[in-house]
Design an enzyme around this catalytic site. Structure first.
Site, PDB file in Angstrom:
ATOM      1  N   ASP A 257     -33.616   5.069  11.070  1.00 28.80           N
ATOM      2  CA  ASP A 257     -34.729   6.023  11.010  1.00 28.80           C
ATOM      3  C   ASP A 257     -35.981   5.323  10.490  1.00 28.80           C
ATOM      4  O   ASP A 257     -36.150   5.136   9.289  1.00 28.80           O
ATOM      5  CB  ASP A 257     -34.345   7.198  10.085  1.00 28.80           C
ATOM      6  CG  ASP A 257     -35.448   8.248  10.001  1.00 28.80           C
ATOM      7  OD1 ASP A 257     -36.394   8.185  10.816  1.00 28.80           O
ATOM      8  OD2 ASP A 257     -35.342   9.135   9.127  1.00 28.80           O
ATOM      9  N   LYS A 264     -42.294   5.435   8.131  1.00 30.70           N
ATOM     10  CA  LYS A 264     -41.929   5.298   6.722  1.00 30.70           C
ATOM     11  C   LYS A 264     -42.530   4.008   6.167  1.00 30.70           C
ATOM     12  O   LYS A 264     -42.640   3.021   6.900  1.00 30.70           O
ATOM     13  CB  LYS A 264     -40.402   5.196   6.575  1.00 30.70           C
ATOM     14  CG  LYS A 264     -39.638   6.496   6.781  1.00 30.70           C
ATOM     15  CD  LYS A 264     -38.155   6.276   6.547  1.00 30.70           C
ATOM     16  CE  LYS A 264     -37.332   7.518   6.867  1.00 30.70           C
ATOM     17  NZ  LYS A 264     -37.599   8.670   6.002  1.00 30.70           N
ATOM     18  N   ASP A 275     -28.662   6.431   7.841  1.00 27.68           N
ATOM     19  CA  ASP A 275     -28.994   7.762   8.360  1.00 27.68           C
ATOM     20  C   ASP A 275     -27.988   8.279   9.398  1.00 27.68           C
ATOM     21  O   ASP A 275     -28.166   9.372   9.937  1.00 27.68           O
ATOM     22  CB  ASP A 275     -30.416   7.737   8.930  1.00 27.68           C
ATOM     23  CG  ASP A 275     -31.169   9.029   8.696  1.00 27.68           C
ATOM     24  OD1 ASP A 275     -30.730   9.822   7.844  1.00 27.68           O
ATOM     25  OD2 ASP A 275     -32.188   9.242   9.377  1.00 27.68           O
ATOM     26  N   GLU A 336     -36.665  14.131  11.972  1.00 31.11           N
ATOM     27  CA  GLU A 336     -35.989  13.975  13.256  1.00 31.11           C
ATOM     28  C   GLU A 336     -34.537  14.459  13.223  1.00 31.11           C
ATOM     29  O   GLU A 336     -33.995  14.875  14.244  1.00 31.11           O
ATOM     30  CB  GLU A 336     -36.028  12.507  13.697  1.00 31.11           C
ATOM     31  CG  GLU A 336     -34.919  11.590  13.125  1.00 31.11           C
ATOM     32  CD  GLU A 336     -34.947  11.453  11.606  1.00 31.11           C
ATOM     33  OE1 GLU A 336     -35.998  11.714  11.004  1.00 31.11           O
ATOM     34  OE2 GLU A 336     -33.905  11.100  11.028  1.00 31.11           O
ATOM     35  N   ARG A 338     -33.127  17.103  11.981  1.00 25.90           N
ATOM     36  CA  ARG A 338     -32.943  18.518  12.334  1.00 25.90           C
ATOM     37  C   ARG A 338     -33.080  18.739  13.841  1.00 25.90           C
ATOM     38  O   ARG A 338     -32.496  19.675  14.381  1.00 25.90           O
ATOM     39  CB  ARG A 338     -33.929  19.369  11.528  1.00 25.90           C
ATOM     40  CG  ARG A 338     -35.370  19.124  11.833  1.00 25.90           C
ATOM     41  CD  ARG A 338     -36.304  19.616  10.726  1.00 25.90           C
ATOM     42  NE  ARG A 338     -36.255  18.753   9.529  1.00 25.90           N
ATOM     43  CZ  ARG A 338     -36.956  19.004   8.415  1.00 25.90           C
ATOM     44  NH1 ARG A 338     -37.728  20.065   8.325  1.00 25.90           N
ATOM     45  NH2 ARG A 338     -36.864  18.186   7.378  1.00 25.90           N
TER      46      ARG A 338
HETATM   47  N1  BES Z   1     -33.358  10.332   6.917  1.00 25.74           N
HETATM   48  C1  BES Z   1     -34.392  10.961   6.189  1.00 25.74           C
HETATM   49  C2  BES Z   1     -33.911  11.555   4.850  1.00 25.74           C
HETATM   50  C3  BES Z   1     -33.396  10.587   3.825  1.00 25.74           C
HETATM   51  C4  BES Z   1     -34.213  10.205   2.776  1.00 25.74           C
HETATM   52  C5  BES Z   1     -32.108  10.128   3.861  1.00 25.74           C
HETATM   53  C6  BES Z   1     -33.740   9.358   1.792  1.00 25.74           C
HETATM   54  C7  BES Z   1     -31.627   9.259   2.888  1.00 25.74           C
HETATM   55  C8  BES Z   1     -32.435   8.886   1.848  1.00 25.74           C
HETATM   56  C9  BES Z   1     -34.987  12.099   7.009  1.00 25.74           C
HETATM   57  O1  BES Z   1     -34.954  11.924   8.382  1.00 25.74           O
HETATM   58  C10 BES Z   1     -36.413  12.246   6.615  1.00 25.74           C
HETATM   59  O2  BES Z   1     -37.138  11.311   6.815  1.00 25.74           O
HETATM   60  N2  BES Z   1     -36.784  13.389   6.066  1.00 25.74           N
HETATM   61  C11 BES Z   1     -38.126  13.625   5.666  1.00 25.74           C
HETATM   62  C12 BES Z   1     -38.471  15.048   6.038  1.00 25.74           C
HETATM   63  C13 BES Z   1     -39.926  15.372   5.884  1.00 25.74           C
HETATM   64  C14 BES Z   1     -40.748  14.580   6.883  1.00 25.74           C
HETATM   65  C15 BES Z   1     -40.116  16.841   6.109  1.00 25.74           C
HETATM   66  C16 BES Z   1     -38.202  13.414   4.156  1.00 25.74           C
HETATM   67  O3  BES Z   1     -37.253  13.712   3.456  1.00 25.74           O
HETATM   68  O4  BES Z   1     -39.229  12.916   3.698  1.00 25.74           O
HETATM   69 ZN    ZN Z   2     -33.527  10.726   9.111  1.00 27.69          ZN
HETATM   70 MN    MN Z   3     -36.624  10.850   9.094  1.00 27.13          MN
END
Ligand code: BES
Ligand code: ZN
Ligand code: MN
Length: 482
Positions: A257, A264, A275, A336, A338
């Site tokens: 991801d 990121k 992920d 992504e 969801r």
């Molecule tokens: N895969 C990430 C969530 C994650 C964060 C997993 C840290 C493991 C460790 C997910 O896809 C994500 O990026 N979520 C975002 C959502 C936001 C954009 C609403 C997040 O948590 O920042």
């Molecule tokens: Zn993710």
């Molecule tokens: Mn993500």
């Protein structure tokens, strides 16, 4: 590594390492008394010296113990006995094994790990976890599993069950620990087919063409930025008559991801091979239940994609039509998981399941809320949620509920489409993500487990190397076995 039941007197039979669990009340334990007698009082003097700690997961190696036919007597602490449970024994066995795994050993015997069958299986799983590291590509290995592990206070069937569960936890860890240049939708699929053939459950593979035919446009949108094609896997374990409604297990399998155009930063991206931990969890649970001959029908749906950036990647402002027909506007390409799950949940509904459970490293917000040791638990049915929380706690893996009031859904109302893929601002991010998923389960009893925190360790614990943890594999293997 072979697990065996020790039928003989454990204190008289020779071995390389004798591992004994002792709590703060050590003087009261029969294990202590046996060691004290065999060593004519030497072991009492050792314990009374205060040099051997019985604090949880403290490991002491006593070389050439007097009167005991073992090369090393290894004492591992379990702390306060009144708090002893699966978690205690899992961690203690893991800590001892991890300490011993620094060298090659032939026979290692574990004594005093667990009272109930559930605790003993947890301890055996812990020993397996401690014996496997993340040193997959080191030219010189740093972790060595012993040849034979003997277990007392149990029987052959019990030990075999614990072994299957522990191996399944390690399978999930191995999947997560493989780097993203080697672990992507196609290679995950290859490995899943091998697991299915070995364990004896069936697997159906949807490639990109099939995903297009099946209108999985939310999943496909995420996959578009990568040259690696996505996959959707349907796993089936048939342990009950065909008319018995299955339990559906759904897993997020984002093999890497990057965040997509909502890119990121480096620090946040570094560990994003983790992920796909949700998908690895479901695969590992299937490995366990097939080998344990669980008398239930279970179906698994895994969505495998890579979230990258390219000239064809999905964009902010895009509107997608999910498989269910709902339209989604994209406000953040890093939300992504969801989108992948939306289509997976819709596929799961077609299997007419009695209940659905999904596993996903879904939000950083969940880690902010609960930390690294507890998974977020969200549901549309209170009793189901309560059952999952109490069962996982009994197994020594912790989950905690977050509220699901209907007003949270106002935050994901779309402007040009039915819904949008993030809430308003970042507050309550774990919950708005769950409310998004809820849009795709109709009225089925459903539990969502956000494992973003506990699925992956940035640094090693005494009982587990850094990297994937296999969190919740044990609880749900036990859940289905019960
Ligand atoms: N895969 C990430 C969530 C994650 C964060 C997993 C840290 C493991 C460790 C997910 O896809 C994500 O990026 N979520 C975002 C959502 C936001 C954009 C609403 C997040 O948590 O920042
Ligand atoms: Zn993710
Ligand atoms: Mn993500």
């Amino acid at each position: 590594m072979k697990f065996e039941f020790c039928r003989e007197d454990w204190v008289q039979k020779p071995c390389d390492v004798l591992v004994v669990a002792l709590d703060d009340d050590w003087a009261q334990r029969s294990e202590f008394q046996s060691l004290d007698q065999a060593s004519s009082g030497w072991f009492r003097r050792v314990m009374q010296s205060g040099e051997v700690s019985t604090k949880p997961n403290k490991v002491s190696m006593l070389i050439a113990p007097t009167g005991i036919p073992a090369g090393v007597l290894c004492i591992v602490g379990t702390g306060n006995a009144s708090q002893s449970a699966c978690n205690t024994y899992f961690r203690a066995a893991g800590s001892a094994m991890k300490a011993l795994a620094s060298r090659q050993r032939s026979t290692v015997r574990f004594v005093g790990f667990g009272n109930s069958p559930l605790e003993i299986r947890a301890a055996i799983a812990g020993a397996l976890v401690g014996s496997q590291g993340q040193d997959l590509y080191k030219s010189e290995k740093s972790t060595f599993a012993p040849e034979i592990v003997e277990w007392t206070g149990s029987n052959d069937a019990q030990i075999r069950a614990g072994e299957i569960i522990g191996e399944s936890v390690n399978l999930a860890r191995l999947m997560v620990n493989q780097p993203p240049n080697r672990m992507y939708p196609e290679t995950f699929t290859d490995q899943a087919i091998e697991v299915a053939n070995d364990a004896g459950f069936s697997i159906e593979v949807w490639d990109k063409q099939r995903l297009i035919e099946e209108r999985c446009q939310a999943l496909l949108a995420v996959a578009r930025g990568s040259i690696r094609d996505p996959r959707l896997l349907i796993l089936r374990h048939r342990g009950a008559p065909p008319d018995s409604e299955p339990l559906a297990l759904v897993g997020k399998g984002v093999t890497f991801d990057s965040g997509g155009y909502s890119l990121k930063p480096t620090d946040g991206m570094l560990t994003m091979k983790c992920d796909m931990a949700g998908a690895a969890t479901v695969l590992a649970i299937f490995n366990a239940i097939a080998k344990l001959n669980v008398r239930r029908n279970v179906v698994g749906v895994l969505g495998l994609v890579e979230n990258l950036v390219s000239g064809d990647a999905f964009k902010l402002g895009d509107v997608l039509t999910a498989r269910s027909g709902k339209t989604i506007e994209i406000h953040n390409t890093d939300a992504e998981g969801r989108l992948v799950l939306a289509d997976c949940l819709d596929v799961a509904l077609e299997e007419k399941p009695a209940q659905i459970i999904d596993f996903a490293t879904l939000t950083g917000a969940c880690v902010v809320a609960l930390g690294n040791d507890v998974a977020g638990l969200m549901s549309n049915q209170t009793q189901f949620q309560v059952d999952v929380q109490s069962f996982t706690e009994k197994c020594g893996e912790y989950t905690w509920p977050l509220p699901m009031h209907s007003f949270y859904s106002e935050q994901i109302a779309g402007k040009v489409a039915d819904i949008k893929n993030v809430g308003e601002g970042r507050w309550g991010g774990a919950i708005t993500a769950a409310k998004f998923l809820e849009e795709f389960v109709q009225t089925k009893p459903w539990v969502h487990l956000d494992i973003a925190g506990p699925a992956f360790l940035d640094s090693a614990k005494p009982w587990c190397d850094a990297g994937g943890t296999g969190f919740l594999v044990r609880s749900f293997a036990e859940w289905l076995l019960a």
